[in-house]
Design a protein around this motif. Structure first.
Motif, short mmCIF file in Angstrom:
data_model
loop_
_atom_site.label_atom_id
_atom_site.label_comp_id
_atom_site.label_asym_id
_atom_site.label_seq_id
_atom_site.Cartn_x
_atom_site.Cartn_y
_atom_site.Cartn_z
N SER A 1 -6.37 -2.14 -8.47
CA SER A 1 -7.41 -1.40 -7.75
C SER A 1 -8.80 -1.83 -8.21
CB SER A 1 -7.27 0.11 -7.97
OG SER A 1 -6.04 0.54 -7.49
N ASP B 1 -9.61 -4.85 -6.54
CA ASP B 1 -10.09 -4.61 -5.17
C ASP B 1 -11.60 -4.44 -5.18
OD1 ASP B 1 -7.59 -4.63 -3.97
OD2 ASP B 1 -7.29 -2.47 -4.23
N TYR C 1 -12.44 1.59 6.79
CA TYR C 1 -11.28 0.73 7.05
C TYR C 1 -11.02 0.54 8.54
CZ TYR C 1 -10.38 2.46 2.30
OH TYR C 1 -10.50 2.81 0.99
N GLU D 1 -1.13 -2.83 8.14
CA GLU D 1 -2.13 -3.61 7.42
C GLU D 1 -3.47 -2.93 7.62
OE1 GLU D 1 -3.25 -5.13 4.94
OE2 GLU D 1 -1.53 -6.49 5.04
N LYS E 1 -2.50 -10.58 5.25
CA LYS E 1 -3.41 -9.58 5.79
C LYS E 1 -3.55 -9.71 7.31
CE LYS E 1 -5.49 -7.04 3.56
NZ LYS E 1 -5.04 -5.73 3.04
N THR F 1 -0.71 0.26 3.11
CA THR F 1 -0.30 -0.94 3.84
C THR F 1 1.05 -1.41 3.31
OG1 THR F 1 -1.26 -2.57 2.34
CG2 THR F 1 -2.72 -1.64 4.03
N SER G 1 0.76 -3.60 0.02
CA SER G 1 0.11 -2.97 -1.14
C SER G 1 1.02 -1.88 -1.70
CB SER G 1 -1.27 -2.44 -0.79
OG SER G 1 -1.19 -1.34 0.08
N GLU G 2 1.84 -1.25 -0.81
CA GLU G 2 2.80 -0.26 -1.31
C GLU G 2 3.89 -0.93 -2.14
OE1 GLU G 2 3.88 1.63 2.35
OE2 GLU G 2 1.95 2.66 2.43
N ASN H 1 -1.77 -6.96 -4.17
CA ASN H 1 -3.16 -6.50 -4.18
C ASN H 1 -3.59 -6.17 -2.75
OD1 ASN H 1 -6.23 -7.82 -3.90
ND2 ASN H 1 -5.96 -6.39 -5.59
N TRP H 2 -4.31 -5.03 -2.58
CA TRP H 2 -4.69 -4.62 -1.23
C TRP H 2 -5.78 -5.52 -0.65
CZ3 TRP H 2 -9.63 -2.44 0.01
CH2 TRP H 2 -9.81 -2.31 1.39
#
Lengths: 263, 226
Positions: A70, A73, A180, A191, A233, A250, A253-254, A258-259
């Motif tokens: 995070s 991110d 977002y 996504e 992505k 997403t 990421s779950e 990395n998101w």
């Protein structure tokens, strides 16, 4: 030319990761993990035991590693240059067809019926009317010849065209101050982009590859293509888009990736 | 009286071969580097550069690729922050200049020749021989390049100007792989030699003997009386 389907990869687990056993034995697993963590902290020599599944899957270690992810991110959001363009390439460098990748094999792709297909809109958008494929394909097109980079390490140059996402967001009266832009796909993939990336000049909703409509394995009738993110992505077979201030979660990421996944 | 005391205390606290800060940075670097290598092998396995080379699972860190990435992108901060402290320390205290310079090619060749004949003297661990100086200066350089190529692989578009210096994204991957190879080779030599002369390991744990008073580039102590 056959579609390349490369070696074993996390992006193609056979039948996905079954979590039911984990749920059934939650207490036991937590117990074992606590022991592993202790062992991990006791000595430097235990470092050699950090291999395989001894420590990485411990809840405490996962919590730390995900916290750092995070943080990464945030670092990437700071590093992101909104007007810095990705290098573009010549048409003769384009690889045809593009390279397939998803969380299942190319043979398991379920084609989308474009006549029944609709792009639904949700969230902080003024005009939530759904779009048909015909309407989307009539929008002004932007062409991108950019490098696709996969988190696995491979890359290729692709030629994508479709409506610029910033222009599309403006057209539907989206709140571009929101955080977002989230996508839901026909295969239940999810996504989500940060708004800065959604508004980047090289982010499009692609309908064509090499000037022809995208074929089924690559996201027909509508997919995302952005030049500043890793391959995963770029959601394929998009069926819904939501502009939101709440992080929707997403698919990858779950599962620990990395998101932000910027490049 | 106070003067005598202060002289005495500097005597007693004369700098050890490896001061505490340096030892801490050495071992933090060692742990971070091992995590980076093991998780890097996990990441490599997902898309190999050489068809003949896969790293066996038991020597990689992380269950799947995402866990390898998590470890890698955690340990990179430890390595970078620790490494910046180390560089600042090495330059500021003059340790690099004292310990690693000068490196004369003729001395390196002579020491290699002696080492091959098992005649390289190592009674005095206070002074690095020319081979050690080359390896230690070399590994600092390699790790620095490794960090930069790592940034290029992470951010090939945001740092696209830098990416072209590494012959593109795949070029950076290849250079990052060779950097890893260099670091692993260094580790093998470094650990082997340390095991052959165990007092060097002791020195990196406890600090070792005090530095000699030889004025090799050290500024003279100024007396408070002057």
């Amino acid at each position: 030319m056959p579609i390349r389907s490369p070696s074993s990869s996390i992006f193609r687990p056979k039948g996905g990761v079954d979590q039911s056993a984990m749920k059934d034995n939650k207490k036991l697993v937590a117990d074992i993990n606590r022991r592993n963590l202790l062992r991990g902290t006791v000595s430097l020599g235990a470092l050699t035991m950090l291999t395989g599944c001894t420590v990485s899957d411990s809840n405490a270690v996962q919590a730390v590693l995900r916290a750092v992810s995070s943080l990464n991110d945030g670092v990437q959001e700071l590093l992101f240059r909104p007007n810095h363009l990705a290098p573009t390439y010549r048409e003769d460098q384009v690889v045809k067809p593009p390279r397939f990748n998803a969380f299942y094999e190319v043979d398991d792709v379920k084609p989308v019926d474009s006549k029944a297909w609709k792009l639904e809109l949700a969230g902080r958008v003024d005009n939530k009317a759904a779009w048909s494929a015909e309407q989307i394909y009539k929008l002004p097109e932007q062409e991108l010849i950019v490098r696709h980079i996969c988190v696995e390490g491979w890359d290729y140059i692709g030629q994508w065209s479709g409506v610029n996402l910033r222009q599309f967001l403006q057209r539907i009266g989206a709140d571009t101050k929101a955080k977002y832009v989230a996508f839901r796909c026909a295969d239940d993939y999810t996504e989500c982009l940060d708004m800065a990336t959604a508004l980047h000049p090289q982010t499009i909703l692609a309908t064509k590859y090499a000037r022809e409509p995208i074929t089924d394995p690559f996201g027909f009738p509508l997919r995302l293509r952005t030049a500043t993110k890793l391959g995963f992505k770029n959601a394929k077979w998009i069926t819904a888009m939501e502009v939101t201030n709440t992080f929707p979660g997403t698919y990858w990421s779950e599962r620990g990736f990395n998101w932000f996944a910027g490049i | 009286m106070t003067d005598a005391l202060s002289v005495k205390s500097t005597e007693r606290h004369r700098r050890k071969l490896h001061p505490a800060a340096l030892r801490a940075m050495h071992w933090i670097n060692a742990v971070a580097m091992i995590i980076l290598i093991g998780s890097g092998w996990k990441i490599y396995n997902d898309e190999v550069l050489f068809g003949w080379l896969h790293f066996p699972d038991w020597m990689t860190i992380g269950i799947y690729a995402q866990h390898g990435l998590q470890w890698h992108f955690f340990a990179m901060w430890v390595l970078m922050i620790n490494g910046l402290c180390y560089l600042a320390y090495g330059f500021y205290t003059g340790r690099f200049r004292r310990k690693l310079l000068p490196i004369w090619p003729s001395a390196v060749l002579a020491d290699i020749r002696n080492a091959i004949r098992f005649k390289l003297a190592h009674d005095d661990i206070l002074h690095y021989n020319a081979v050690q100086k080359t390896l230690y200066a070399g590994i600092i350089f390699v790790i620095t390049i490794q960090v930069i190529s790592g940034w290029v692989i992470w951010k090939p578009i945001q740092l696209s100007e830098l990416t072209s210096w590494f012959f593109g994204f795949q070029g950076a991957r290849l250079i990052h792989f060779f950097g890893m190879t260099g670091i692993v080779l260094f580790l093998v030599v470094h650990v082997t030699l340390a095991l052959l002369v165990p007092k060097t390991i002791g020195a990196m744990v406890t600090g070792g003997p005090p530095e000699s008073d030889e004025p090799v580039g050290t500024p003279p102590l100024s007396s408070p009386a002057e």
